[in-house]
Write a protein that holds these residues in place. Sequence first.
Motif, PDB file in Angstrom:
ATOM      1  N   LYS A 109       1.033  -1.070  -0.313  1.00 30.45           N
ATOM      2  CA  LYS A 109       0.137   0.147  -0.151  1.00 30.45           C
ATOM      3  C   LYS A 109       1.257   1.255  -0.065  1.00 30.45           C
ATOM      4  O   LYS A 109       0.429   2.368  -0.130  1.00 30.45           O
ATOM      5  CB  LYS A 109      -0.997  -0.284   0.632  1.00 30.45           C
TER       6      LYS A 109
ATOM      7  N   CYS B 209      -9.990  -8.723  -3.133  1.00 35.98           N
ATOM      8  CA  CYS B 209      -8.889  -7.367  -3.429  1.00 35.98           C
ATOM      9  C   CYS B 209     -10.372  -6.836  -2.226  1.00 35.98           C
ATOM     10  O   CYS B 209     -11.496  -6.543  -1.575  1.00 35.98           O
ATOM     11  CB  CYS B 209      -9.723  -6.565  -4.308  1.00 35.98           C
ATOM     12  N   GLU B 210     -10.112  -5.613  -2.498  1.00 36.51           N
ATOM     13  CA  GLU B 210     -10.396  -4.557  -0.919  1.00 36.51           C
ATOM     14  C   GLU B 210     -11.610  -3.579  -1.701  1.00 36.51           C
ATOM     15  O   GLU B 210     -12.896  -2.811  -1.435  1.00 36.51           O
ATOM     16  CB  GLU B 210      -8.640  -3.543  -0.431  1.00 36.51           C
ATOM     17  N   GLU B 211     -11.343  -3.603  -3.292  1.00 35.93           N
ATOM     18  CA  GLU B 211     -12.623  -2.364  -3.903  1.00 35.93           C
ATOM     19  C   GLU B 211     -12.529  -2.578  -5.292  1.00 35.93           C
ATOM     20  O   GLU B 211     -11.579  -3.400  -5.213  1.00 35.93           O
ATOM     21  CB  GLU B 211     -11.605  -1.167  -3.646  1.00 35.93           C
TER      22      GLU B 211
ATOM     23  N   SER C  10     -11.926  -1.897  -8.462  1.00 34.03           N
ATOM     24  CA  SER C  10     -11.274  -1.179  -9.353  1.00 34.03           C
ATOM     25  C   SER C  10     -10.609  -1.894 -10.971  1.00 34.03           C
ATOM     26  O   SER C  10     -11.848  -3.044 -11.285  1.00 34.03           O
ATOM     27  CB  SER C  10      -9.847  -1.085  -8.599  1.00 34.03           C
ATOM     28  N   GLU C  11      -9.903  -1.343 -11.263  1.00 37.49           N
ATOM     29  CA  GLU C  11      -9.857  -1.971 -12.912  1.00 37.49           C
ATOM     30  C   GLU C  11      -9.309  -3.188 -13.104  1.00 37.49           C
ATOM     31  O   GLU C  11      -9.614  -4.271 -13.378  1.00 37.49           O
ATOM     32  CB  GLU C  11      -8.617  -1.148 -13.349  1.00 37.49           C
ATOM     33  N   MET C  12      -8.367  -3.277 -11.783  1.00 35.59           N
ATOM     34  CA  MET C  12      -8.066  -4.930 -11.911  1.00 35.59           C
ATOM     35  C   MET C  12      -9.352  -5.733 -11.531  1.00 35.59           C
ATOM     36  O   MET C  12      -9.622  -6.956 -11.739  1.00 35.59           O
ATOM     37  CB  MET C  12      -7.360  -4.806 -10.413  1.00 35.59           C
TER      38      MET C  12
ATOM     39  N   CYS D 176      -0.002   0.134  -6.991  1.00 33.83           N
ATOM     40  CA  CYS D 176      -0.049  -0.525  -7.110  1.00 33.83           C
ATOM     41  C   CYS D 176      -1.459  -1.197  -5.784  1.00 33.83           C
ATOM     42  O   CYS D 176      -2.092  -0.727  -5.341  1.00 33.83           O
ATOM     43  CB  CYS D 176       1.036  -1.602  -6.263  1.00 33.83           C
ATOM     44  N   ASP D 177      -2.350  -2.322  -6.899  1.00 31.72           N
ATOM     45  CA  ASP D 177      -3.038  -2.931  -6.029  1.00 31.72           C
ATOM     46  C   ASP D 177      -3.005  -4.555  -5.889  1.00 31.72           C
ATOM     47  O   ASP D 177      -1.982  -4.876  -6.573  1.00 31.72           O
ATOM     48  CB  ASP D 177      -4.907  -2.996  -7.652  1.00 31.72           C
TER      49      ASP D 177
ATOM     50  N   TYR E 194      -0.148  -5.764  -8.236  1.00 29.98           N
ATOM     51  CA  TYR E 194      -0.837  -5.497  -9.947  1.00 29.98           C
ATOM     52  C   TYR E 194      -0.871  -4.082  -9.693  1.00 29.98           C
ATOM     53  O   TYR E 194      -1.063  -3.216  -8.932  1.00 29.98           O
ATOM     54  CB  TYR E 194      -2.687  -5.882  -9.878  1.00 29.98           C
ATOM     55  N   LYS E 195       0.222  -4.368 -11.025  1.00 33.25           N
ATOM     56  CA  LYS E 195      -0.022  -2.482 -11.700  1.00 33.25           C
ATOM     57  C   LYS E 195       0.531  -2.162 -13.249  1.00 33.25           C
ATOM     58  O   LYS E 195       1.445  -2.853 -13.387  1.00 33.25           O
ATOM     59  CB  LYS E 195       1.539  -1.395 -11.201  1.00 33.25           C
TER      60      LYS E 195
END
Length: 265
Positions: A96, A113-115, A117-119, A101-102, A151-152
């Motif tokens: 974080k 995942c936490e939210e 997002s694109e990922m 970065c995800d 992920y980025k």
Amino acid sequence: MIKLIASDIDGTLVPDGTDKIDPEMMTVIRQLKEKGIIFAGASGRQFISMARLFQPVWEDIYYITDNGSILRGPQEIYSMNVIGRKPLFEMIHDIKRMPGCDIMLCGKDAAYCEEYSEMFYWLRDSYKFNIEVLGDFEENLRDDIVKLSIYKKDTVEEEVKKWFLPKWEGTFKIASAGTMWMDVVNPDADKGASLRKLQALLGISREETMAFGDNINDLGLLAAAEESYAIGSARQEVKDAAKHVAPPLSEYGETQVLKKLLASL
């Protein structure tokens, strides 16, 4: 004689993050089975994503999932390598701190995942993952985790190498799984270790094994097989490590090699 074939998925059998597999591959897997040759998928993907990809033959193959952290058949889990809770959350805190970065966490049957997002949407819609949005991991995570993915888009390896990799590489196995992914698993969990477990389970030797890969996280897989192939579009490090180089993914290079194998039997 070859009795077992293990293949990476993304970058080897399909373009990263898609389900665009050569339709001939299902016929090839059936023909291999008729000849007594077993096929295993070996991927950073979770089981459900791989089973969907191989849907016509999903009950006929073995699965090395989550970059080698889980070895399973269609109905049975043979081994599972869980990351300890304390280092897991410490790594999450560190990630974080890295801009842009995800994080994805992988359990036995679901990813988290936490939210939104694109990922998240890419994993759900393209990889066909069973993925849930949890909110804060520390408050809401209940599942055992076998893999952490960072992920980025396009620059994740460069970002991770700045300080995260030097801090954690002595404790965990950290490897590129494509231009957008770095995967973290326990030090004794990789595709090669799971392939060796599968060989022992089936009574098949390294000399009777063929493997295909394209990225750094496939090096262990290739080392566990006598007949190792880097796909033609693979990273140079993988080509250097492999015994053979197949045609590129754009030409369905693995299918070509396996059809030649079948023709020789």
